[in-house]
Scaffold this motif. Structure first.
Motif, PDB file in Angstrom:
ATOM      1  N   ALA A  30       0.734  -0.923  -0.213  1.00 60.68           N
ATOM      2  CA  ALA A  30       0.062   0.189   0.011  1.00 60.68           C
ATOM      3  C   ALA A  30       0.691   1.532   0.140  1.00 60.68           C
ATOM      4  CB  ALA A  30      -0.555   0.134   1.269  1.00 60.68           C
ATOM      5  N   TYR A  31       1.378   1.048   1.134  1.00 59.67           N
ATOM      6  CA  TYR A  31       2.374   2.585   0.956  1.00 59.67           C
ATOM      7  C   TYR A  31       3.140   2.919  -0.276  1.00 59.67           C
ATOM      8  CZ  TYR A  31       5.643   6.397   2.939  1.00 59.67           C
ATOM      9  OH  TYR A  31       6.793   7.425   2.767  1.00 59.67           O
ATOM     10  N   PRO A  32       4.054   1.826  -0.043  1.00 56.18           N
ATOM     11  CA  PRO A  32       4.823   2.475  -1.618  1.00 56.18           C
ATOM     12  C   PRO A  32       4.233   2.775  -2.839  1.00 56.18           C
ATOM     13  CG  PRO A  32       6.076   0.727  -0.857  1.00 56.18           C
ATOM     14  CD  PRO A  32       3.995   0.635   0.419  1.00 56.18           C
ATOM     15  N   THR A  33       2.748   2.472  -2.995  1.00 60.70           N
ATOM     16  CA  THR A  33       2.053   2.057  -4.351  1.00 60.70           C
ATOM     17  C   THR A  33       1.664   4.077  -3.898  1.00 60.70           C
ATOM     18  OG1 THR A  33       1.030   0.078  -4.121  1.00 60.70           O
ATOM     19  CG2 THR A  33      -0.154   2.128  -5.525  1.00 60.70           C
ATOM     20  N   TYR A  34       1.341   4.357  -2.490  1.00 55.50           N
ATOM     21  CA  TYR A  34       0.395   5.506  -2.398  1.00 55.50           C
ATOM     22  C   TYR A  34       1.073   6.549  -2.330  1.00 55.50           C
ATOM     23  CZ  TYR A  34      -3.269   2.373  -0.890  1.00 55.50           C
ATOM     24  OH  TYR A  34      -4.513   1.551   0.055  1.00 55.50           O
ATOM     25  N   LYS A  35       2.331   6.724  -1.971  1.00 51.79           N
ATOM     26  CA  LYS A  35       3.826   7.851  -2.759  1.00 51.79           C
ATOM     27  C   LYS A  35       3.515   7.506  -3.643  1.00 51.79           C
ATOM     28  CE  LYS A  35       7.447   5.649  -1.168  1.00 51.79           C
ATOM     29  NZ  LYS A  35       9.134   5.294  -0.724  1.00 51.79           N
ATOM     30  N   SER A  36       3.404   7.064  -4.735  1.00 47.37           N
ATOM     31  CA  SER A  36       4.012   6.730  -6.423  1.00 47.37           C
ATOM     32  C   SER A  36       2.276   7.507  -7.404  1.00 47.37           C
ATOM     33  CB  SER A  36       4.520   5.504  -6.864  1.00 47.37           C
ATOM     34  OG  SER A  36       2.827   4.793  -7.030  1.00 47.37           O
ATOM     35  N   LEU A  37       1.520   7.723  -6.201  1.00 46.50           N
ATOM     36  CA  LEU A  37       0.062   7.975  -7.285  1.00 46.50           C
ATOM     37  C   LEU A  37       0.291   9.882  -7.164  1.00 46.50           C
ATOM     38  CD1 LEU A  37      -2.635   6.322  -5.164  1.00 46.50           C
ATOM     39  CD2 LEU A  37      -1.878   5.710  -7.001  1.00 46.50           C
ATOM     40  N   PRO A  38      -0.063  10.683  -8.256  1.00 45.39           N
ATOM     41  CA  PRO A  38       0.226  11.662  -8.753  1.00 45.39           C
ATOM     42  C   PRO A  38      -0.297  12.218  -7.214  1.00 45.39           C
ATOM     43  CG  PRO A  38      -0.960  10.340 -10.479  1.00 45.39           C
ATOM     44  CD  PRO A  38      -0.713   9.300  -9.546  1.00 45.39           C
ATOM     45  N   GLY A  39       0.928  13.792  -7.300  1.00 47.06           N
ATOM     46  CA  GLY A  39      -0.348  14.604  -6.082  1.00 47.06           C
ATOM     47  C   GLY A  39      -0.627  13.834  -5.069  1.00 47.06           C
ATOM     48  N   LEU A  40      -0.163  12.593  -4.125  1.00 39.32           N
ATOM     49  CA  LEU A  40      -1.180  12.100  -3.391  1.00 39.32           C
ATOM     50  C   LEU A  40       0.318  12.015  -2.244  1.00 39.32           C
ATOM     51  CD1 LEU A  40      -3.422  11.202  -1.795  1.00 39.32           C
ATOM     52  CD2 LEU A  40      -2.742   8.600  -1.926  1.00 39.32           C
ATOM     53  N   VAL A  41       0.189  12.937  -1.333  1.00 41.01           N
ATOM     54  CA  VAL A  41       1.269  13.323  -0.043  1.00 41.01           C
ATOM     55  C   VAL A  41       1.040  12.690   0.740  1.00 41.01           C
ATOM     56  CG1 VAL A  41       3.038  14.467   0.750  1.00 41.01           C
ATOM     57  CG2 VAL A  41       1.928  15.023  -1.193  1.00 41.01           C
ATOM     58  N   PRO A  42       1.578  11.020   0.836  1.00 43.83           N
ATOM     59  CA  PRO A  42       1.794  10.458   2.367  1.00 43.83           C
ATOM     60  C   PRO A  42       1.617  10.765   3.950  1.00 43.83           C
ATOM     61  CG  PRO A  42       2.306   8.819   0.903  1.00 43.83           C
ATOM     62  CD  PRO A  42       2.473  10.508   0.409  1.00 43.83           C
ATOM     63  N   LEU A  43       1.149  11.431   4.686  1.00 45.88           N
ATOM     64  CA  LEU A  43       1.237  12.669   6.325  1.00 45.88           C
ATOM     65  C   LEU A  43       1.726  11.591   6.990  1.00 45.88           C
ATOM     66  CD1 LEU A  43      -1.347  15.604   5.909  1.00 45.88           C
ATOM     67  CD2 LEU A  43       1.126  15.022   4.696  1.00 45.88           C
ATOM     68  N   GLY A  44       1.112  10.179   7.271  1.00 48.89           N
ATOM     69  CA  GLY A  44       1.443   9.314   8.059  1.00 48.89           C
ATOM     70  C   GLY A  44       1.108   8.356   9.011  1.00 48.89           C
ATOM     71  N   ARG A  45       0.963   7.800   9.171  1.00 47.49           N
ATOM     72  CA  ARG A  45      -0.048   6.631   9.488  1.00 47.49           C
ATOM     73  C   ARG A  45       0.424   6.389  11.288  1.00 47.49           C
ATOM     74  NH1 ARG A  45       0.794   0.087   9.643  1.00 47.49           N
ATOM     75  NH2 ARG A  45      -1.616  -0.064   9.049  1.00 47.49           N
ATOM     76  N   PHE A  46      -1.067   6.020  11.875  1.00 48.97           N
ATOM     77  CA  PHE A  46      -1.039   6.088  13.120  1.00 48.97           C
ATOM     78  C   PHE A  46      -2.481   5.022  13.284  1.00 48.97           C
ATOM     79  CE2 PHE A  46      -0.957  10.538  11.609  1.00 48.97           C
ATOM     80  CZ  PHE A  46      -0.628  11.321  11.994  1.00 48.97           C
ATOM     81  N   LYS A  47      -1.546   4.382  15.101  1.00 48.17           N
ATOM     82  CA  LYS A  47      -2.356   3.669  15.485  1.00 48.17           C
ATOM     83  C   LYS A  47      -3.173   4.075  16.458  1.00 48.17           C
ATOM     84  CE  LYS A  47      -2.188  -1.176  17.557  1.00 48.17           C
ATOM     85  NZ  LYS A  47      -3.402  -2.004  16.634  1.00 48.17           N
ATOM     86  N   ALA A  48      -4.418   4.176  16.941  1.00 47.84           N
ATOM     87  CA  ALA A  48      -5.441   4.077  17.742  1.00 47.84           C
ATOM     88  C   ALA A  48      -4.595   4.005  19.202  1.00 47.84           C
ATOM     89  CB  ALA A  48      -7.391   3.748  17.909  1.00 47.84           C
ATOM     90  N   ALA A  49      -4.800   5.523  19.868  1.00 50.75           N
ATOM     91  CA  ALA A  49      -4.378   5.241  21.266  1.00 50.75           C
ATOM     92  C   ALA A  49      -5.206   4.454  22.658  1.00 50.75           C
ATOM     93  CB  ALA A  49      -3.855   6.445  22.430  1.00 50.75           C
ATOM     94  N   ASP A  50      -4.812   3.816  23.152  1.00 49.45           N
ATOM     95  CA  ASP A  50      -6.445   3.108  24.561  1.00 49.45           C
ATOM     96  C   ASP A  50      -6.424   4.427  25.420  1.00 49.45           C
ATOM     97  OD1 ASP A  50      -8.213   2.254  25.788  1.00 49.45           O
ATOM     98  OD2 ASP A  50      -6.833   0.452  26.248  1.00 49.45           O
ATOM     99  N   VAL A  51      -6.977   5.009  25.655  1.00 50.06           N
ATOM    100  CA  VAL A  51      -7.129   6.533  26.432  1.00 50.06           C
ATOM    101  C   VAL A  51      -8.682   6.898  26.343  1.00 50.06           C
ATOM    102  CG1 VAL A  51      -5.516   6.891  25.882  1.00 50.06           C
ATOM    103  CG2 VAL A  51      -7.225   7.884  24.831  1.00 50.06           C
ATOM    104  N   PRO A  52      -8.652   7.295  27.664  1.00 53.53           N
ATOM    105  CA  PRO A  52     -10.516   7.686  28.471  1.00 53.53           C
ATOM    106  C   PRO A  52     -10.322   9.000  27.331  1.00 53.53           C
ATOM    107  CG  PRO A  52      -8.763   8.035  30.264  1.00 53.53           C
ATOM    108  CD  PRO A  52      -8.475   7.829  29.088  1.00 53.53           C
ATOM    109  N   HIS A  53     -11.633   9.468  26.584  1.00 53.76           N
ATOM    110  CA  HIS A  53     -12.608   9.950  26.552  1.00 53.76           C
ATOM    111  C   HIS A  53     -12.519  11.348  26.907  1.00 53.76           C
ATOM    112  CE1 HIS A  53     -16.181   6.713  24.296  1.00 53.76           C
ATOM    113  NE2 HIS A  53     -14.589   7.256  23.882  1.00 53.76           N
ATOM    114  N   MET A  54     -12.549  12.478  26.481  1.00 54.41           N
ATOM    115  CA  MET A  54     -11.940  13.905  26.754  1.00 54.41           C
ATOM    116  C   MET A  54     -13.538  14.054  26.947  1.00 54.41           C
ATOM    117  SD  MET A  54      -8.939  15.440  23.841  1.00 54.41           S
ATOM    118  CE  MET A  54      -9.664  17.374  24.325  1.00 54.41           C
ATOM    119  N   PHE A  55     -14.540  14.272  26.295  1.00 49.61           N
ATOM    120  CA  PHE A  55     -15.759  14.037  26.841  1.00 49.61           C
ATOM    121  C   PHE A  55     -16.671  13.516  26.835  1.00 49.61           C
ATOM    122  CE2 PHE A  55     -13.757  17.196  24.155  1.00 49.61           C
ATOM    123  CZ  PHE A  55     -13.080  18.696  24.145  1.00 49.61           C
TER     124      PHE A  55
END
Length: 128
Positions: A30-55
């Protein structure tokens, strides 16, 4: 029509028990493909943090992973059609069977004003 800045949020979950396969697919296909697509800039990948709700009214997060992509265009519908067409010319790319397709979302947002993606530099200047 003016060129506008957009974010594509890829919110995903692996099929249960397929985390390693899902992550390997992302890194190797996926990542090598996505960064090769014209005009598409990967900014980063994240995993959800297990934290309590803020609200107290906050809904539960339904996604384990988030990947952010940036692009600029006048017409996001036409741009996404170009991206979909570009996928057809990438024979090594296929959508992973290890992604839970029943819990997959890929919304696109358009910037309402200035954006600053230089988070690291900005963060350093804002630290107490």
């Amino acid at each position: 029509m003016a060129v506008k800045k957009h974010l594509l949020l890829a919110m995903t979950n692996p099929v249960e028990g397929k985390d390693a396969e899902f992550n390997r697919w992302y890194e190797e296909v996926a990542y090598p493909t996505y960064k090769s697509l014209p005009g598409l800039v990967p900014l980063g990948r994240f995993k959800a943090a297990d934290v309590p709700h803020m609200f107290p009214f906050q809904m539960d997060n339904m996604f384990e992973y988030l990947s952010l992509y940036y692009f600029e265009c006048e017409d996001p519908v036409a741009y996404i059609e170009q991206i979909k067409d570009a996928f057809t010319r990438r024979p090594n790319y296929s959508f992973s069977e290890d992604i839970d397709q029943s819990r997959f979302c890929e919304p696109i947002y358009v910037a309402l004003g200035d954006v600053n993606f230089e988070v690291k530099d900005r963060y350093e200047s804002l630290k107490y």
